[in-house]
Design a protein around this motif. Structure first.
Motif, short mmCIF file in Angstrom:
data_model
loop_
_atom_site.label_atom_id
_atom_site.label_comp_id
_atom_site.label_asym_id
_atom_site.label_seq_id
_atom_site.Cartn_x
_atom_site.Cartn_y
_atom_site.Cartn_z
N TYR A 40 0.53 -3.59 -6.86
CA TYR A 40 1.06 -2.29 -7.28
C TYR A 40 1.95 -2.39 -8.51
O TYR A 40 2.51 -1.41 -8.96
CB TYR A 40 1.83 -1.63 -6.12
CG TYR A 40 0.90 -1.02 -5.11
CD1 TYR A 40 0.04 0.01 -5.47
CD2 TYR A 40 0.88 -1.47 -3.80
CE1 TYR A 40 -0.82 0.56 -4.56
CE2 TYR A 40 0.01 -0.91 -2.88
CZ TYR A 40 -0.83 0.10 -3.27
OH TYR A 40 -1.69 0.65 -2.36
N THR A 54 -7.35 8.51 -2.59
CA THR A 54 -6.50 9.02 -1.51
C THR A 54 -6.67 10.54 -1.37
O THR A 54 -7.21 11.19 -2.27
CB THR A 54 -5.02 8.71 -1.82
OG1 THR A 54 -4.73 9.28 -3.10
CG2 THR A 54 -4.75 7.22 -1.86
N PRO A 56 -4.76 13.25 -1.75
CA PRO A 56 -4.43 14.19 -2.84
C PRO A 56 -5.39 14.10 -4.01
O PRO A 56 -5.56 15.07 -4.76
CB PRO A 56 -3.01 13.78 -3.27
CG PRO A 56 -2.67 12.54 -2.56
CD PRO A 56 -3.65 12.34 -1.45
N GLY A 89 6.16 6.30 -2.55
CA GLY A 89 4.88 5.80 -3.07
C GLY A 89 3.99 6.91 -3.59
O GLY A 89 2.91 7.15 -3.04
N GLY A 91 1.96 7.32 -6.04
CA GLY A 91 0.68 7.05 -6.71
C GLY A 91 0.64 7.64 -8.11
O GLY A 91 1.51 7.37 -8.93
N GLU A 119 9.32 4.48 -6.06
CA GLU A 119 8.14 3.83 -6.63
C GLU A 119 8.54 2.52 -7.29
O GLU A 119 9.50 2.50 -8.07
CB GLU A 119 7.49 4.77 -7.66
CG GLU A 119 6.29 4.20 -8.38
CD GLU A 119 5.18 3.80 -7.44
OE1 GLU A 119 4.54 4.68 -6.87
OE2 GLU A 119 4.97 2.57 -7.24
N LEU A 124 2.67 3.26 -12.54
CA LEU A 124 2.51 4.49 -11.76
C LEU A 124 3.66 5.47 -12.03
O LEU A 124 3.46 6.68 -12.04
CB LEU A 124 2.37 4.17 -10.27
CG LEU A 124 1.04 3.49 -9.90
CD1 LEU A 124 1.00 3.11 -8.43
CD2 LEU A 124 -0.15 4.39 -10.23
N ASN A 157 2.38 9.64 1.81
CA ASN A 157 0.94 9.58 2.08
C ASN A 157 0.43 8.20 1.67
O ASN A 157 0.62 7.78 0.52
CB ASN A 157 0.19 10.66 1.28
CG ASN A 157 -1.30 10.62 1.60
OD1 ASN A 157 -1.70 10.80 2.76
ND2 ASN A 157 -2.13 10.36 0.61
N GLU A 158 -0.21 7.53 2.58
CA GLU A 158 -0.70 6.16 2.34
C GLU A 158 0.38 5.28 1.72
O GLU A 158 0.14 4.54 0.78
CB GLU A 158 -1.96 6.18 1.47
CG GLU A 158 -3.15 6.74 2.22
CD GLU A 158 -4.48 6.17 1.74
OE1 GLU A 158 -4.55 4.96 1.49
OE2 GLU A 158 -5.44 6.94 1.65
N1 SAH Z 1 0.75 8.44 -2.14
C1 SAH Z 1 -0.20 8.14 -3.19
C2 SAH Z 1 -0.41 6.65 -3.44
C3 SAH Z 1 -0.72 5.76 -2.28
S1 SAH Z 1 -0.86 4.07 -2.77
C4 SAH Z 1 -1.51 8.84 -2.92
O1 SAH Z 1 -1.69 9.32 -1.82
O2 SAH Z 1 -2.35 8.89 -3.84
C5 SAH Z 1 0.72 3.39 -2.36
C6 SAH Z 1 1.86 3.81 -3.26
O3 SAH Z 1 3.07 3.22 -2.77
C7 SAH Z 1 1.76 3.41 -4.72
O4 SAH Z 1 2.38 4.39 -5.50
C8 SAH Z 1 2.56 2.10 -4.72
O5 SAH Z 1 2.98 1.72 -6.01
C9 SAH Z 1 3.70 2.45 -3.79
N2 SAH Z 1 4.34 1.33 -3.11
C10 SAH Z 1 3.73 0.36 -2.41
N3 SAH Z 1 4.64 -0.45 -1.84
C11 SAH Z 1 5.84 0.04 -2.17
C12 SAH Z 1 7.19 -0.33 -1.87
N4 SAH Z 1 7.43 -1.39 -1.11
N5 SAH Z 1 8.18 0.42 -2.37
C13 SAH Z 1 7.92 1.51 -3.13
N6 SAH Z 1 6.68 1.91 -3.46
C14 SAH Z 1 5.65 1.19 -2.98
#
Ligand code: SAH
Length: 369
Positions: A40, A54, A56, A89, A91, A119, A124, A157-158
């Motif tokens: 990431y 994903t 969205p 997160g 995205g 983030e 991103l 989300n995810e």
């Molecule tokens: N929510 C978005 C992206 C999902 S992917 C969507 O639904 O499209 C996971 C996201 O979490 C990415 O933006 C990634 O950079 C972030 N991420 C992953 N691990 C993280 C952490 N430990 N702390 C903060 N952000 C994180």
């Protein structure tokens, strides 16, 4: 994980020969967010040209309905004049973009919302800034703990599926923390690791069989604990949408995805998206321990249909040409079809204790807009 910043991408073997072994959670952290190589940290993995798509990104309706949901939650909190609208997160920023567009219908909500994004990826963050430029002025944070104190509505989300997860494996009558190590030929493989007892909260009722695996996400438990501390001073609501399971169960859900295909979970750090299915039962227990109230867990299809997916789809279709109509229909179908994202993906909210479960999680609610 400083050694990652100067090392080439494929240095897993070196790390394992230096350290002997690393736990599954450490391997996930190394692969996903370590300085220098973390998956990431580099590039833009989300979308048709990336590794995975994903909700969205599939349909604007997803973010719009979450926006509708957030406005109801805000009203349930008594319409605070200033509150933190946080996304963990985000995205490419698509979900928050759709939320803020939907919020045009309620100017008081939009005005009260201060958008905060958690983030770690600078690439991103840039994409998020672009997506939100005309809608709000977000503030970014490396972690949730850096957010200021205020009433909060948080969406993820995810995100939870990307948090480093430990695995415990049952062998010869004992539990061990699963770890990645090198075999006699110098190739990485998952071994039983050290003796370690998994937390009782995640233990299923059934006695384990030889080789059964239990998953525990300490980072998720800590995050919910932190929300619990915040909720002592100001109302908080968290919405989690993710793929996962809702009953305490054994199973190995660690997976790696590259270019929309599953690959072996043992990959050079940073070259594939590693994730585990979210253990909603563990999150529910963590919420209770943190003094918060978890709602029931709904399949994504039920969550979105109750919020008015069909009505929103119909409205969008009336102003669309034939090609757009087909795309809108396919996107919405993908979100709710049980064979696509409708059933494996789930939604759960966690609220401050005094806030009633927001619709559609309350048993009697069915919201149509
Ligand atoms: N929510 C978005 C992206 C999902 S992917 C969507 O639904 O499209 C996971 C996201 O979490 C990415 O933006 C990634 O950079 C972030 N991420 C992953 N691990 C993280 C952490 N430990 N702390 C903060 N952000 C994180």
């Amino acid at each position: 994980m400083d050694e990652m910043s100067t090392s080439p991408v494929d240095n897993l073997t070196k790390i394992l020969s230096d350290r002997g072994s690393i736990s599954v959670a450490d391997y996930m952290a190394l692969s996903l967010t370590a300085a220098g190589v973390g998956y990431y940290k580099n590039g833009n993995p989300i979308g048709a040209n990336g590794d995975f798509v994903t909700a969205p990104e599939v349909s604007q309706i997803f973010g719009e309905l979450i926006g509708v949901w957030m406005m109801m939650v805000w009203e349930g909190m008594g319409c605070p004049a200033n509150f933190i609208l946080a996304e963990l997160g985000p995205g490419r920023g698509t979900l928050m973009q759709d939320v803020m567009r939907a919020a045009r219908a309620k100017p008081a909500f939009r005005q009260a919302a201060q958008v905060h994004l958690v983030e770690t990826s600078s690439t991103l963050r840039e994409a998020q800034g672009k997506a939100l430029r005309s809608l709000c002025r977000p503030e970014w944070h490396e972690s949730f703990t850096a957010l200021p104190e205020a009433p909060m509505i948080i969406v993820a989300n995810e995100f939870f599926d990307a948090l480093p997860t430990e695995q415990f494996v049952f062998q010869g009558g004992s539990w061990y923390k699963r770890a990645l190590t090198l075999d006699d030929n110098g190739r990485p493989f998952f071994a039983a690791g050290r003796l370690a007892v998994p937390p009782v909260e995640i233990m299923p009722d059934r006695t384990p069989n030889e080789g059964d695996i239990l998953e525990h996400c300490p980072a998720a438990v800590d995050l919910i604990g932190e929300i619990g501390s915040r909720a002592k001073n100001a109302p908080c609501t968290l919405l989690i949408t993710d793929y996962g399971y809702d009953s305490r169960d054994y199973g190995d859900t660690l997976q790696a995805v590259r270019a929309h295909n599953y690959v072996d979970p043992i990959q050079p750090p940073g070259t594939a998206d590693l994730s585990t299915h979210v253990n909603f039962a563990e999150l529910r227990a963590a919420a209770g321990d943190a003094g918060l109230t978890p709602t029931r867990v709904l399949p994504q299809s039920e969550f979105l249909m109750s919020l008015g997916l069909e009505q929103r789809l119909r409205r969008l279709m009336t102003d669309a040409d034939e090609e757009q109509r087909a795309a809108l229909f396919l996107g919405a179908k993908r979100l709710v079809d049980p064979f696509q994202m409708g059933s494996l993906f789930k939604a759960m909210a966690i609220t401050s204790r005094h806030i009633p479960p927001p619709p559609p999680f309350s048993p009697e609610s069915r919201v149509i807009r």
